[in-house]
Motif scaffolding. Structure first.
Motif, PDB file in Angstrom:
ATOM      1  N   VAL A  75       0.870  -1.174   0.000  1.00  0.00           N
ATOM      2  CA  VAL A  75       0.000   0.000   0.000  1.00  0.00           C
ATOM      3  C   VAL A  75       0.905   1.222   0.000  1.00  0.00           C
ATOM      4  O   VAL A  75       1.650   1.458   0.955  1.00  0.00           O
ATOM      5  CB  VAL A  75      -0.934   0.027   1.222  1.00  0.00           C
ATOM      6  CG1 VAL A  75      -1.780   1.296   1.210  1.00  0.00           C
ATOM      7  CG2 VAL A  75      -1.834  -1.207   1.243  1.00  0.00           C
ATOM      8  N   GLU A  76       0.872   1.959  -1.074  1.00  0.00           N
ATOM      9  CA  GLU A  76       1.652   3.199  -1.169  1.00  0.00           C
ATOM     10  C   GLU A  76       0.710   4.370  -0.914  1.00  0.00           C
ATOM     11  O   GLU A  76      -0.277   4.550  -1.636  1.00  0.00           O
ATOM     12  CB  GLU A  76       2.295   3.337  -2.551  1.00  0.00           C
ATOM     13  CG  GLU A  76       3.115   4.614  -2.705  1.00  0.00           C
ATOM     14  CD  GLU A  76       3.135   5.153  -4.124  1.00  0.00           C
ATOM     15  OE1 GLU A  76       3.129   6.391  -4.275  1.00  0.00           O
ATOM     16  OE2 GLU A  76       3.133   4.343  -5.077  1.00  0.00           O
ATOM     17  N   HIS A  77       0.988   5.122   0.125  1.00  0.00           N
ATOM     18  CA  HIS A  77       0.126   6.277   0.394  1.00  0.00           C
ATOM     19  C   HIS A  77       0.917   7.448   0.940  1.00  0.00           C
ATOM     20  O   HIS A  77       2.120   7.343   1.186  1.00  0.00           O
ATOM     21  CB  HIS A  77      -1.017   5.899   1.341  1.00  0.00           C
ATOM     22  CG  HIS A  77      -0.620   5.569   2.751  1.00  0.00           C
ATOM     23  ND1 HIS A  77      -0.300   6.529   3.679  1.00  0.00           N
ATOM     24  CD2 HIS A  77      -0.534   4.384   3.410  1.00  0.00           C
ATOM     25  CE1 HIS A  77      -0.030   5.958   4.842  1.00  0.00           C
ATOM     26  NE2 HIS A  77      -0.156   4.644   4.708  1.00  0.00           N
ATOM     27  N   THR A  78       0.253   8.543   1.120  1.00  0.00           N
ATOM     28  CA  THR A  78       0.777   9.847   1.542  1.00  0.00           C
ATOM     29  C   THR A  78       1.515  10.488   0.376  1.00  0.00           C
ATOM     30  O   THR A  78       1.003  11.398  -0.266  1.00  0.00           O
ATOM     31  CB  THR A  78       1.666   9.743   2.794  1.00  0.00           C
ATOM     32  OG1 THR A  78       0.932   9.066   3.819  1.00  0.00           O
ATOM     33  CG2 THR A  78       2.017  11.152   3.304  1.00  0.00           C
ATOM     34  N   SER A  79       2.750  10.043   0.092  1.00  0.00           N
ATOM     35  CA  SER A  79       3.490  10.457  -1.118  1.00  0.00           C
ATOM     36  C   SER A  79       3.391  11.955  -1.383  1.00  0.00           C
ATOM     37  O   SER A  79       3.080  12.384  -2.490  1.00  0.00           O
ATOM     38  CB  SER A  79       2.987   9.670  -2.335  1.00  0.00           C
ATOM     39  OG  SER A  79       3.104   8.280  -2.103  1.00  0.00           O
ATOM     40  N   ILE A  80       3.638  12.745  -0.347  1.00  0.00           N
ATOM     41  CA  ILE A  80       3.562  14.205  -0.474  1.00  0.00           C
ATOM     42  C   ILE A  80       4.842  14.725  -1.114  1.00  0.00           C
ATOM     43  O   ILE A  80       5.940  14.298  -0.749  1.00  0.00           O
ATOM     44  CB  ILE A  80       3.399  14.869   0.905  1.00  0.00           C
ATOM     45  CG1 ILE A  80       2.248  14.232   1.685  1.00  0.00           C
ATOM     46  CG2 ILE A  80       3.197  16.365   0.776  1.00  0.00           C
ATOM     47  CD1 ILE A  80       2.186  14.666   3.137  1.00  0.00           C
ATOM     48  N   ASN A  81       4.725  15.647  -2.039  1.00  0.00           N
ATOM     49  CA  ASN A  81       5.919  16.285  -2.569  1.00  0.00           C
ATOM     50  C   ASN A  81       6.671  16.945  -1.421  1.00  0.00           C
ATOM     51  O   ASN A  81       6.085  17.734  -0.669  1.00  0.00           O
ATOM     52  CB  ASN A  81       5.549  17.334  -3.625  1.00  0.00           C
ATOM     53  CG  ASN A  81       4.983  16.692  -4.875  1.00  0.00           C
ATOM     54  OD1 ASN A  81       5.543  15.735  -5.400  1.00  0.00           O
ATOM     55  ND2 ASN A  81       3.857  17.194  -5.340  1.00  0.00           N
ATOM     56  N   PRO A  82       7.959  16.648  -1.244  1.00  0.00           N
ATOM     57  CA  PRO A  82       8.710  17.174  -0.089  1.00  0.00           C
ATOM     58  C   PRO A  82       9.183  18.601  -0.312  1.00  0.00           C
ATOM     59  O   PRO A  82      10.382  18.881  -0.325  1.00  0.00           O
ATOM     60  CB  PRO A  82       9.879  16.185   0.024  1.00  0.00           C
ATOM     61  CG  PRO A  82      10.128  15.746  -1.380  1.00  0.00           C
ATOM     62  CD  PRO A  82       8.778  15.720  -2.056  1.00  0.00           C
ATOM     63  N   ASN A  83       8.202  19.492  -0.483  1.00  0.00           N
ATOM     64  CA  ASN A  83       8.542  20.888  -0.754  1.00  0.00           C
ATOM     65  C   ASN A  83       7.828  21.867   0.168  1.00  0.00           C
ATOM     66  O   ASN A  83       8.094  23.068   0.116  1.00  0.00           O
ATOM     67  CB  ASN A  83       8.189  21.232  -2.210  1.00  0.00           C
ATOM     68  CG  ASN A  83       6.693  21.257  -2.462  1.00  0.00           C
ATOM     69  OD1 ASN A  83       5.969  20.386  -1.998  1.00  0.00           O
ATOM     70  ND2 ASN A  83       6.226  22.265  -3.182  1.00  0.00           N
ATOM     71  N   LYS A  84       6.937  21.358   1.034  1.00  0.00           N
ATOM     72  CA  LYS A  84       6.209  22.242   1.942  1.00  0.00           C
ATOM     73  C   LYS A  84       5.460  21.398   2.967  1.00  0.00           C
ATOM     74  O   LYS A  84       5.464  20.164   2.895  1.00  0.00           O
ATOM     75  CB  LYS A  84       5.218  23.117   1.164  1.00  0.00           C
ATOM     76  CG  LYS A  84       4.099  22.366   0.471  1.00  0.00           C
ATOM     77  CD  LYS A  84       3.179  23.334  -0.261  1.00  0.00           C
ATOM     78  CE  LYS A  84       1.974  22.643  -0.854  1.00  0.00           C
ATOM     79  NZ  LYS A  84       2.275  21.621  -1.840  1.00  0.00           N
ATOM     80  N   ALA A  85       4.786  22.063   3.889  1.00  0.00           N
ATOM     81  CA  ALA A  85       4.031  21.373   4.941  1.00  0.00           C
ATOM     82  C   ALA A  85       2.866  20.574   4.351  1.00  0.00           C
ATOM     83  O   ALA A  85       2.300  20.932   3.315  1.00  0.00           O
ATOM     84  CB  ALA A  85       3.508  22.394   5.949  1.00  0.00           C
ATOM     85  N   ALA A  86       2.515  19.494   5.032  1.00  0.00           N
ATOM     86  CA  ALA A  86       1.352  18.701   4.637  1.00  0.00           C
ATOM     87  C   ALA A  86       0.074  19.485   4.886  1.00  0.00           C
ATOM     88  O   ALA A  86      -0.012  20.261   5.842  1.00  0.00           O
ATOM     89  CB  ALA A  86       1.320  17.397   5.428  1.00  0.00           C
TER      90      ALA A  86
END
Length: 685
Positions: free
Chosen positions: A122-133
């Motif tokens: 299960v791949e999830h979240t995967s936020i671009n690491p450029n700013k706060a969630a």
């Protein structure tokens, strides 16, 4: 338990129809609308009647009379024009569920167990690491985490991965913001990255950089291209700054998600897909198979594209957007690109390589090292280009199924990835690449105002207010959690001044997390969610606090019951005494469950024993909302039971023990359901 019995019934009907009529047909079982009609009903005789050219009711009567005994089913009757209605043995159902624990234990029990050779990723979240969630990212993470918990509860080996897009356009824009817009040095960025709220700083800088680049699109394209190439090749100041930014932001994201009880086994860096030649290997496979083609003329000259026949028309597919930011309409052109003319790879190309690795089809593996700033008590591994840690789990074992939790605006991109697998001949892997899509999260005007955003009178009249990460407009996840905890803490202090400060804080945290997670899970994935503090925190209606309070109420009954039951002191625990009583005397269960007069108690037992149905439905439909709905309905049924029966003042000792045991059963099942949702009930509310 309900699912177990219906499976037995389905198997018995299948075998009986095959033997008696020589027919094979799918057996549909439904829950009748009224308990008087039994616990399971099937319309199979109507389909069988078409094949046999006979009356459905006549066939139903034959089957009911000749089916034979099914363990756990008391009888099968004919209803209406030809339905088969099954009635469960209530006492047996009660005894089995009230004396047993889940066969697979806690839904979290296998999270750190050794990885098997066949698993679900299960791949999830995967936020671009450029700013706060932000709140949209929280919906992604909560959906993925709940799906993983549900799959584990069903007995599957699950591995949770978080894809770190550290070579994408969004990171490049922040690098440009630091080095070109703010004129900072690489060492200056490294020092700043150690600050506690670095992700907040980058939130604002990303919006400024986006605006800066929008002012001169020709210059922006050249600057982005130059920066992206340096990052992808891992050279120079741009790459160093990008690495420091991404690592610091990922650590911020891990801390944010840990507040919600969300953790990961593996952080898969996109940069390693390039540095370890994953993309090169995938690129060669795609070229050799003809899945992608080189364009020599026109606006896509110099690009590699993916031809795709669809509905009789040839399309070229690809994408130039990043994973969780969504895709604007003006970014989706007729022709899409896998590799740009400047040689840089779009996200979809790298994701094809990543997907091939997940299924063990690439012939390569990452190196792994522990993430140095993992949440306390957690082992989080990350891919690395270095030698790595030889004690790392073997993450590269082939997956049987892969769930990619990405918002619905990326549906086209996910289909491109699946088409890439099909183009390479991996049709089974493409079929098992599941896009767990979801709609966006917006704010009610009231919520936007409470978060400090200025909204116009026109916006105040709309059902919701849009947010935009690129413009810096949105609700940061930590701000949202902080505000929920603060509001809850005020309420806890008023209700329980006798609590210590740490107890009040912990209670407020559990209620806030329960409110947020339940609110994001109760809606189906295809629904746009308009978040509102008042609605989420309500103790009434379909909310997390309502379900938590049902657990607290049940525990309160136990505490008072233990004080009242002096004749049970030898067992030390009223719940244990009641379970022993009922397990040894099934006739007691018949006394309080059999017959129409006890239908209300039986319906509560049946509801408590139906968690497996909700889990099966959630996995089958890839819809965690089914578990949230189950938790609410069970809490609602228990509250009705509580108001209808005076448990502690019941004069009949035997019945009081039964009601206490039933209360314990509901509490146990409700706690399990809430665990699947990532929600913990506090001791008091």
């Amino acid at each position: 338990m309900y699912q177990t019995l219906t499976n037995k019934l389905r198997d018995a009907l299948t075998a009986h129809i095959r033997e008696k009529y020589g027919a094979e047909l799918p057996i549909v079982l439904e829950r009748p609308p009224k308990i008087e009609m039994g616990e399971a009903a099937s319309p199979l005789c109507f389909e069988l009647a078409k094949r046999l050219k006979r009356a459905p009711r006549q066939i139903a009567q034959e089957i009911a009379g000749s089916l034979g005994k099914i363990e756990g089913v008391q009888r099968v009757e004919v209803a209406g024009g030809g339905y088969l209605n099954a009635y469960f043995e209530r006492a047996l159902f009660w005894t089995q569920i009230s004396t047993s624990q889940s066969a697979v234990g806690s839904p979290l029990a296998t999270r750190h167990s050794p990885l098997s050779s066949a698993k679900i990723i299960v791949e999830h979240t995967s936020i671009n690491p450029n700013k706060a969630a932000h709140i949209g990212h929280v919906r992604n993470a909560v959906l993925g985490d709940t799906m993983a918990r549900t799959l584990r509860h069903a007995g599957h080996e699950v591995q949770v991965q978080n894809y770190i897009d550290d070579t994408g356009v969004q990171v490049a824009d922040v690098v440009i913001g630091f080095l070109r817009l703010e004129q900072r040095s690489a060492i200056g960025v490294k020092i700043l990255a150690k600050e506690q709220r670095f992700d907040y700083y980058c939130w604002d800088l990303y919006a400024k950089a986006t605006q800066f680049l929008a002012e001169d699109k020709t210059r922006a394209a050249a600057l982005r291209g130059e920066t992206l190439r340096a990052i992808e090749e891992g050279r120079g100041e741009d790459a160093d700054v990008a690495r420091d930014i991404a690592d610091a932001i990922v650590s911020c994201h891990l801390r944010t998600m840990a507040r919600l009880g969300i953790f990961y086994e593996l952080l898969a860096r996109e940069s390693e897909i390039l540095h370890l030649k994953f993309w090169d290997a995938a690129f060669e496979k795609l070229k050799k198979s003809g899945a992608i083609q080189y364009v020599t003329s026109g606006k896509m000259a110099g690009c590699w594209v993916m031809p795709w026949e669809e509905e009789g028309k040839e399309k070229t597919l690809g994408i130039d957007t990043e994973k969780t930011e969504g895709t604007d309409e003006d970014e989706i052109a007729q022709d899409k690109i896998i590799v740009r003319s400047n040689g840089t790879v779009t996200y979809v190309g790298k994701d094809i390589a990543y997907q091939l690795w997940k299924f063990g089809l690439l012939g390569k593996d990452f190196h792994y090292a522990k993430w140095p700033e993992a949440p306390k008590g957690e082992d989080v591994w990350a891919t690395t280009s270095d030698a790595g840690d030889t004690s790392a789990p073997h993450f590269g074992a082939p997956a049987q199924r892969v769930y990619n939790v990405i918002d619905t605006r990326q549906a086209y991109v996910q289909e491109v990835v699946a088409q890439g697998l099909r183009g390479l001949g991996h049709t089974e892997a493409a079929r098992n690449s599941i896009h767990l899509s979801y709609e966006r999260v917006v704010l009610t005007p009231r919520c936007a105002a409470e978060m400090g955003y200025e909204i116009s009178p026109e916006e105040a009249e709309k059902p919701y207010v849009e947010v935009s990460g690129r413009k810096g407009l949105g609700v940061k996840a930590d701000d949202l959690i902080d505000k929920l905890e603060a509001a809850t803490l005020d309420e806890v202090r008023q209700r329980h001044p006798e609590m210590s400060v740490p107890e009040q804080t912990q209670t407020a945290h559990k209620i806030a997390v329960g409110a947020l997670r339940f609110f994001l899970l109760k809606f189906t994935r295809n629904a746009i969610i308009a978040f509102d503090f008042k609605d989420a925190l309500s103790f009434e209606g379909e909310t997390g606090p309502y379900c938590q309070y049902a657990v607290v109420r049940a525990r309160g009954i136990w505490r008072k019951g233990a004080e009242k039951s002096s004749d049970m002191t030898s067992t030390a625990n009223v719940a244990e005494a009641a379970r022993i009583l009922e397990a040894s005397k099934p006739e007691t269960a018949r006394k309080f469950l059999d017959g129409p007069a006890n239908n209300d108690l039986w319906e509560l037992v049946l509801a408590a024993g139906s968690l497996d149905v909700a889990v099966d439905a959630a996995i089958g439909a890839q819809e965690p909302a089914f578990v949230a709905k189950y938790a609410f309905q069970l809490a609602q049924a228990f509250n009705n039971f509580y108001h209808r029966h005076h448990i502690l003042s019941e004069a009949d000792e035997e019945k009081r023990s039964f009601l206490l045991a039933l209360t314990e059963l509901v509490e146990r099942q409700l706690v399990k359901a809430l665990e699947l949702l990532g929600i913990e009930a506090p001791e008091k509310m």
